[in-house]
Design a protein around this motif. Structure first.
Motif, PDB file in Angstrom:
ATOM      1  N   LYS A  57       0.279  -1.224   0.114  1.00 18.79           N
ATOM      2  CA  LYS A  57      -0.033  -0.283   0.380  1.00 18.79           C
ATOM      3  C   LYS A  57       0.445   1.325   0.027  1.00 18.79           C
ATOM      4  N   ALA A  58       1.997   0.756   0.436  1.00 16.49           N
ATOM      5  CA  ALA A  58       2.619   2.254   0.448  1.00 16.49           C
ATOM      6  C   ALA A  58       3.521   2.819  -0.259  1.00 16.49           C
ATOM      7  N   ARG A  59       3.719   1.450  -1.145  1.00 18.93           N
ATOM      8  CA  ARG A  59       4.105   1.705  -2.553  1.00 18.93           C
ATOM      9  C   ARG A  59       3.442   2.677  -3.488  1.00 18.93           C
ATOM     10  N   ALA A  60       2.584   1.597  -3.170  1.00 17.92           N
ATOM     11  CA  ALA A  60       1.726   2.368  -4.507  1.00 17.92           C
ATOM     12  C   ALA A  60       1.926   3.944  -3.825  1.00 17.92           C
ATOM     13  N   ALA A  61       0.796   4.139  -2.891  1.00 16.96           N
ATOM     14  CA  ALA A  61       1.159   5.363  -3.060  1.00 16.96           C
ATOM     15  C   ALA A  61       2.358   6.539  -3.139  1.00 16.96           C
TER      16      ALA A  61
END
Length: 128
Positions: A57-61
């Motif tokens: 999720k952090a990578r996508a954000a």
């Protein structure tokens, strides 16, 4: 002598059997999911899965933020180029003519009227 050897052999076998039994009990406790190492491994595995999802999720954000920032940077560079062009074109505009100096006689007349109005106002306030 054979009798003593058989007794020692039986004692060694009994000791090995007892040792195997103790190791088997320890292995059962070690691998149980409720309180042993198996439980700890299961908890750690669940935490690793949660951390992996959070990392995705952090990578996508971060990817979304980076692409948004790239777009804003390109837009800011184009606006800066337009501003530079406007500033460069401002040098071609002729300078504004200075404001004409007021006529001293007209200014003196305005001052006299102002003083006269003020004195009339002050006299009317004292009469009231």
């Amino acid at each position: 002598m054979d009798f003593i050897a058989n007794i020692l052999m039986a004692g060694g076998t009994f000791g090995a059997a007892l040792y195997c039994y103790v190791l088997g009990q320890r292995l059962k406790r070690f691998s149980t999911l409720e309180g042993g190492m198996g439980g700890a491994i299961a908890v750690l595995s669940a935490q690793v899965d949660e951390m992996t999802r959070a990392l995705e999720k952090a990578r996508a954000a971060a990817t979304h933020s980076a692409s948004s920032l790239d777009g804003l940077t390109v837009r800011a560079e184009s606006v800066a180029a337009r501003l530079e062009l406007m500033l460069a074109s401002m040098h071609d505009i002729p300078a504004r003519a200075p404001d004409p100096q007021p006529d001293p006689e007209i200014e003196a007349e305005r001052r006299r009227r102002f003083v006269r109005r003020r004195s009339l106002r002050e006299s009317s306030e004292t009469d009231a």
